[in-house]
Design a protein around this motif. Sequence first.
Motif, PDB file in Angstrom:
ATOM      1  N   ALA A 125       0.877  -1.181   0.071  1.00 44.59           N
ATOM      2  CA  ALA A 125      -0.040  -0.030  -0.020  1.00 44.59           C
ATOM      3  C   ALA A 125       0.926   1.290  -0.224  1.00 44.59           C
ATOM      4  O   ALA A 125       0.822   2.262  -0.712  1.00 44.59           O
ATOM      5  CB  ALA A 125      -0.782   0.128   1.191  1.00 44.59           C
ATOM      6  N   ALA A 128       2.698   1.738  -3.441  1.00 46.06           N
ATOM      7  CA  ALA A 128       1.591   1.880  -4.547  1.00 46.06           C
ATOM      8  C   ALA A 128       0.903   3.296  -4.278  1.00 46.06           C
ATOM      9  O   ALA A 128       0.743   4.075  -5.475  1.00 46.06           O
ATOM     10  CB  ALA A 128       0.583   0.914  -4.559  1.00 46.06           C
ATOM     11  N   LEU A 129       0.613   3.690  -3.277  1.00 48.62           N
ATOM     12  CA  LEU A 129       0.184   4.982  -2.997  1.00 48.62           C
ATOM     13  C   LEU A 129       1.047   6.067  -3.073  1.00 48.62           C
ATOM     14  O   LEU A 129       0.599   7.332  -2.836  1.00 48.62           O
ATOM     15  CB  LEU A 129      -0.724   4.883  -1.702  1.00 48.62           C
ATOM     16  CG  LEU A 129      -1.790   3.906  -1.691  1.00 48.62           C
ATOM     17  CD1 LEU A 129      -2.412   4.118  -0.216  1.00 48.62           C
ATOM     18  CD2 LEU A 129      -3.044   4.690  -2.604  1.00 48.62           C
ATOM     19  N   LYS A 170      -8.281   6.142  -7.544  1.00 49.68           N
ATOM     20  CA  LYS A 170      -8.781   4.760  -7.063  1.00 49.68           C
ATOM     21  C   LYS A 170      -7.943   4.084  -6.736  1.00 49.68           C
ATOM     22  O   LYS A 170      -6.614   3.946  -6.996  1.00 49.68           O
ATOM     23  CB  LYS A 170      -9.168   3.904  -8.646  1.00 49.68           C
ATOM     24  CG  LYS A 170     -10.376   4.753  -9.326  1.00 49.68           C
ATOM     25  CD  LYS A 170     -10.632   4.198 -10.700  1.00 49.68           C
ATOM     26  CE  LYS A 170     -11.867   4.621 -11.372  1.00 49.68           C
ATOM     27  NZ  LYS A 170     -11.933   3.751 -12.756  1.00 49.68           N
ATOM     28  N   ALA A 171      -8.126   2.882  -5.946  1.00 50.64           N
ATOM     29  CA  ALA A 171      -7.115   1.955  -5.449  1.00 50.64           C
ATOM     30  C   ALA A 171      -7.771   0.686  -4.899  1.00 50.64           C
ATOM     31  O   ALA A 171      -8.912   0.639  -4.719  1.00 50.64           O
ATOM     32  CB  ALA A 171      -6.371   2.531  -4.270  1.00 50.64           C
ATOM     33  N   TYR A 173      -6.646  -3.368  -3.297  1.00 50.60           N
ATOM     34  CA  TYR A 173      -5.594  -4.560  -2.915  1.00 50.60           C
ATOM     35  C   TYR A 173      -6.400  -5.912  -3.199  1.00 50.60           C
ATOM     36  O   TYR A 173      -7.310  -6.146  -2.696  1.00 50.60           O
ATOM     37  CB  TYR A 173      -5.215  -4.078  -1.424  1.00 50.60           C
ATOM     38  CG  TYR A 173      -3.966  -5.183  -0.818  1.00 50.60           C
ATOM     39  CD1 TYR A 173      -2.840  -5.227  -1.615  1.00 50.60           C
ATOM     40  CD2 TYR A 173      -4.320  -6.100   0.102  1.00 50.60           C
ATOM     41  CE1 TYR A 173      -1.960  -6.349  -0.827  1.00 50.60           C
ATOM     42  CE2 TYR A 173      -3.489  -6.845   0.796  1.00 50.60           C
ATOM     43  CZ  TYR A 173      -2.141  -6.950   0.079  1.00 50.60           C
ATOM     44  OH  TYR A 173      -1.279  -7.651   0.669  1.00 50.60           O
ATOM     45  N   PHE A 189      -1.280  -4.248  -4.704  1.00 50.15           N
ATOM     46  CA  PHE A 189      -2.028  -3.082  -4.573  1.00 50.15           C
ATOM     47  C   PHE A 189      -1.820  -2.057  -5.663  1.00 50.15           C
ATOM     48  O   PHE A 189      -0.645  -1.821  -6.361  1.00 50.15           O
ATOM     49  CB  PHE A 189      -1.190  -2.427  -3.275  1.00 50.15           C
ATOM     50  CG  PHE A 189      -2.452  -1.486  -2.675  1.00 50.15           C
ATOM     51  CD1 PHE A 189      -2.870  -1.640  -1.285  1.00 50.15           C
ATOM     52  CD2 PHE A 189      -2.572  -0.184  -3.254  1.00 50.15           C
ATOM     53  CE1 PHE A 189      -3.733  -0.607  -0.949  1.00 50.15           C
ATOM     54  CE2 PHE A 189      -3.462   0.733  -2.826  1.00 50.15           C
ATOM     55  CZ  PHE A 189      -3.994   0.400  -1.342  1.00 50.15           C
ATOM     56  N   ALA A 191      -3.032   1.603  -7.516  1.00 45.53           N
ATOM     57  CA  ALA A 191      -3.404   2.777  -7.168  1.00 45.53           C
ATOM     58  C   ALA A 191      -3.401   3.864  -8.418  1.00 45.53           C
ATOM     59  O   ALA A 191      -2.437   3.601  -9.294  1.00 45.53           O
ATOM     60  CB  ALA A 191      -2.428   3.391  -6.097  1.00 45.53           C
ATOM     61  N   LYS A 192      -4.374   4.595  -8.659  1.00 43.42           N
ATOM     62  CA  LYS A 192      -4.414   5.344  -9.786  1.00 43.42           C
ATOM     63  C   LYS A 192      -4.695   6.766  -9.458  1.00 43.42           C
ATOM     64  O   LYS A 192      -5.770   7.021  -8.739  1.00 43.42           O
ATOM     65  CB  LYS A 192      -5.705   4.887 -10.738  1.00 43.42           C
ATOM     66  CG  LYS A 192      -5.835   5.722 -12.259  1.00 43.42           C
ATOM     67  CD  LYS A 192      -6.991   4.932 -12.889  1.00 43.42           C
ATOM     68  CE  LYS A 192      -7.103   5.611 -14.269  1.00 43.42           C
ATOM     69  NZ  LYS A 192      -7.195   6.949 -14.273  1.00 43.42           N
ATOM     70  N   ASN A 193      -3.862   7.628  -9.781  1.00 41.32           N
ATOM     71  CA  ASN A 193      -4.310   9.088  -9.724  1.00 41.32           C
ATOM     72  C   ASN A 193      -3.607   9.864 -10.915  1.00 41.32           C
ATOM     73  O   ASN A 193      -3.279   9.131 -11.845  1.00 41.32           O
ATOM     74  CB  ASN A 193      -3.730   9.501  -8.390  1.00 41.32           C
ATOM     75  CG  ASN A 193      -2.030   9.665  -8.480  1.00 41.32           C
ATOM     76  OD1 ASN A 193      -1.432   9.385  -9.633  1.00 41.32           O
ATOM     77  ND2 ASN A 193      -1.326   9.545  -7.368  1.00 41.32           N
ATOM     78  N   CYS A 263     -11.103  -1.907  -8.381  1.00 44.24           N
ATOM     79  CA  CYS A 263     -10.991  -0.373  -8.413  1.00 44.24           C
ATOM     80  C   CYS A 263     -12.238   0.050  -8.962  1.00 44.24           C
ATOM     81  O   CYS A 263     -12.851   1.415  -8.694  1.00 44.24           O
ATOM     82  CB  CYS A 263      -9.546   0.115  -9.185  1.00 44.24           C
ATOM     83  SG  CYS A 263      -8.392  -0.203  -8.343  1.00 44.24           S
TER      84      CYS A 263
END
Lengths: 264, 152, 155, 788
Positions: A125, A128-129, A170-171, A173, A189, A191-193, A263
């Motif tokens: 996490a 990925a974040l 969006k994220a 796991y 995990f 993650a999309k930003n 997601c």
Amino acid sequence: MQNFDYHKPNSVDEAVANMQASDDGKFLAGGMTMLPTMKQGLAAPEDLIDLHGIDGIAGVAEGADAIEIGAMTSHSVVASSALIQSDLPALAALAESIGDRQVRARGTLGGSISNNDPAADYPAALVALGATVKTNTREIPAEDFFVEMFETALAEDEIVTSVSFPLVEKAAYAKFPNPASRYAMVGVFVAKNADGVRVAVTGAGPSVFRASAMESALDGDFSSSALDGVAVSADDLNSDIHASPEYRAHLVGVMAKRAVDACG
Amino acid sequence: MKLEGTYIINASKEEVWKAMNDPAILQQAIPGCESLEKISDTQFTAVIKAKIGPVKASFTGEVNLENLNPPHSYTLTGEGKGGLAGFATGSADVSLNEHNDGTELIYLVDAQVGGKIAQIGSRLVGGAAKKLSDKFFSRFAAVINGEEENPE
Amino acid sequence: MPSISLTLNGRSVSGEVETKTLLVDYIRENQKLTGTHVGCDTSQCGSCVVHVDGKSVKSCTMLAVQVDGSEVTTIEGLATGEELHPMQEAFRQNHGLQCGFCTPGMVMSAVDLVAGNPDISETEIREGLEGNICRCTGYHNIVKSVQAGAKAMGG
Amino acid sequence: MPDTGTITSGGIGDAVQRKEDFRFLTGRGTYTDDINRMGQTYAVFVRSPHAHAKIRSVDTSAASQASGVVSILTGADMVADEVGSLICGWNVVDRHGEGHKAPPHPPLAHDTVKHVGDQVAVVIAETLSEAQAAAELVEVDYEVLAANVDTGSALSGPEIHPEAPSNLCYDWILGEEADVDKALANSAHVTELDIINNRLVPNPMEPRAAIGEYDMATGEYTCFSTSQNPHVLRLILCAFVLGIPETKLKVIAPDVGGGFGSKIFCYAEETTCVWASKKIGRPVKWTSTRSEAFLTDAHGRDHVSHVKLGLDANGKFTALKVETIANMGAYLSTFASSVPTYLYATLLAGQYTTPVIFCNTKAVFTNTVAVDAYRGAGRPEATFVVERIVETAARELGVDPAELRRKNFIQPDQFPYDTPVALTYDTGNYEASLDKAMGMIDYAGFPARRAKSEANGKKRGLGISAYIEACGIAPSAVVGSLGAGVGLWESAQVRFNATGSVSVFTGSHSHGQGHETAFAQLAATKLGIPFENVEVVHGDTSKVPMGMGTYGSRSLAVGGSAIDRACDKIIEKGKKVAAHLLEAAVEDIEFADGNFTVAGTDKSKAMEEIVFAAYVPHDYPEGVEPGMDETAFYDPGNFTYPAGTHIAEVEIDEATGVTEIVDWVAVDDFGNVINPMIVEGQVHGGIAQGVGQALLEGTVYDKDSGQLVTGSYMDYCMPRADDLPSFRVDMTTTACTHNPLGVKGCGEAGAIAAPAALINAITDATGAVTVEMPATPERVWRALQENN
């Protein structure tokens, strides 16, 4: 198990001073790894510095485009936090998947990431974040924090105080637990930003890593079908009685797709 | 368990061979090695503090050099007792080849652990062994190359 | 040796403990409450589950010094005299135990698990009992017991 | 089935709540580790970290200086005291007429260690932590030898015992090989299969423990032990190992937290505690850690087999040939030799009329902990062989597996039925169970369910297991002729107290099975008295006459029958007293519902009155002894044969290979049932262990080093609540014809039936011929890769 000097400092500074005064000290957070290791006689620190008495390093706070979680926050608090459930539900779900109910009641975010077990969930996490690990002396980007199996960028007398998790579009796991220990055999995990997609994998390799080919594929098309044919090499993946490197590599692909699907 | 790897070392085969037989360099390269005392040209006693995550165990034992074929290859064997933690034994077939950038070192490790670490730590043993042998050979290469490396 | 004071099953107790004393050993050896059991040494089986400040924890993975100032409840503290706690009664009614060894931990976990959730589902119970191993019952009747206990506790 | 929550009167057939539950639910049980004796010391064993090594020396000098150390004892001390070897109580005679090889098994090794965890010395100290600390200081110098841990190749591996060349314990046969070969050659079809039955670690949740105590004043020893059969433990310790008269050793097995077979045996640790307690003059307590349990509790199963089944053109079985290598581990444990022979090969007929069967079992030694009886003991292995090969044959021939079974079932009118493998089945109705199970699972609707799963990316499979077992191993004369060193009867004493309460003493032991309840129901019904008035006493050799303990689902069929017989004696005597008091002839007294009545009259005396008269014999028949206390020893005439059908339905996630059990139906025939709630619970638990074997539990020894890799719950996968479904359980009944209760035994059925049902379902779903147990996600995933 051998006796040790037990310290319960009231502040981070005091904890650091306790550590500096010790030849062979260990910080004790949730103790979910440390105590079993000591029980087995595989570690016998002279000083155990319990961080439970320190105010201000536990709890969940809303920051600017980020959620800041104190290092001594238990997994169960992360899992049940209304703030995290609404703003970063993937993280709450991840915390809920750690260990069992009793482990989640005691285990902490700071303890888990400082240990950097190759099969722990949180590292995926954080990476990925793009989280930032805050210690008593500095701020460390997650990717620099996790060095290798059981190794972090922390100095001996450095204490994680909190982790700041940026909010993302969006994220999710997806975890494939080891059937016996319930550690992650593979955890992915996603993650999309606005900057793009990050995919971090735990459990499969010697330490958490980013799956860059998957990230590129998902940058172009954020759908699980974009991952068709994007394989992770089995070369450097873990091998044990539960899973071969080939199977782990396969599972990374499956879990990545499931995370993307989750997601929404 | 078996592990293998290759390193390119920026030195001649002879220089590498010499280092492979130099207890001071070996001590620097062996992760956690607190002492390495020479008994004979090919025999050493060692004290190694192994630290893998929360586990901290002190191993005492012997290191031997066998199958010496200077300056091409030898076998490095070792066994250590770690008290309650158990024991570790292993051998590494090390061979040297000439290479454009110096010397190519190829190793093939066969290691075994026993006792508590084998019984309860099986999911970590493979990774730990790989990490330690990578560390050993990369430090070894670094020491010969004269690179700064802080032994733990 | 450090000194600790705590409330154990509603009673104030205090005394010196060695730092290495695990909570479970303190309960069993120092306090002679042998209902809390030790079934493994890797913190997985859950035979040793007790409540610390109302939450279920594995007492084999806590130090006695860490419960200084806390409220600890063991299986012995659950019933009121001879009147069983609704969860204990549910285990009895539904044959949720055989050899009885995992039972104290199982019951303590269950009480914590269902608190505030009288309509807990079978899946939630099965997942919620992940930290407790039973070798006798196949869990079938444990799940039934916990479901009945949740209802009886009324959340 | 009655609702298990029902509270009724406590007679036979009632799902009455258990008497033992209150103490367990309130933390008031008394397990061995809960017991502490005055002046108690603590034992910690020094164990070998090597699978195979010579002991060069044991240096205790540093350890003996450590704080709190009372004594350190080694194998040499045991040799000096002439402590005997741990024995195997069943001599299996091989195909050449030779007895099995039972090499010495010293409680403390003095010469070589033969598996990781083999004990070398014991450190006894004032506290547990002092004993642990000192044990670390004992220096053992080992010369490491090559390890041999693989069952299949053990015969050609490094030799472990000079007494057992090529590591062969015995080469045993049952049946005529030539007949079977001929029948196979003449068969229209022969199905062949390699079958591995994976090694399991029993893992009762209570680890083993023992306290040895010696009373200098009386010369008596007491051994508190987590034993399933305290009398057998006493017998072995006295007669073979320590040479103490049985009058001088009391074995107490208090509340025991599960056994599943692993607590039948006489182990090194309790032996050492008893022996050491006299040497040091203080009680010696040992409690196993879970890590030690993995290394020292006898494991189960571990067979490698090659199997051939012949069928004629009509699909009738013509012959079965089974060749098995069975791993005994490093030493021959208490009943190990009987498991892959008399408890295995004799069950290879299954529920079928296969006319000729041949089994060859080669038992081998390896550098692993001993293997012995584990829930089912031999019968799960036999059922797995039979039900896997039958299923495979059906698939090869393209016939419905249920129909193939039905075609070959022994029919109800064929009982008693002599199988070609030495047993006589007394009764059964196999088709009834199969039909009921098929109805419950909606067998006909399976193709539609499969199609629906396929549409969701899941593979669905259904697996049948029609098992039979032989329980209540007996009679003594027969087992004696087969090499058993003990009789297999059971004793019971039924003692009325003057005021009407009853103590029932039984030689079988309860460690989860609920004897205190079921046996009380039995006695209460038989004697016509309230259930609450009956207390069951077990587990103490100084209280109970003699007993053989609890294993092989024998408690009710053998122990319960003994209680029934003792009750008969009570009633018989009561009739004499009643006849006297009622001034009638003994022959005219009838007993029913707790009353002795003169036939055809309303003249009657209640049991309580008769009992009171027996203890206050002021007006009493001449020549009749006072008191109302009777003992019976029951030696059954045959095994009992529980049988049934389990059907498992699974869904497999194609992407990961994860198997989910979506439905499970079990229809068992246990004969008459005393407490259906307890019986159902036994079935659930048995299935869970069978599912564990099939899906989760694998024991892995490193082939090179001989280390036990699955040595904790981190790697040995115990079934948890979320690994299992709820089970749908039902019954059919054919009463056992040869015991007074008509009961058969239910403790092992689930563990026997389940593995084949699951693997049949998984192979059905994947299309693979076989998937090795445990069918882990990776194994199933690979099977899917290879078959699609």
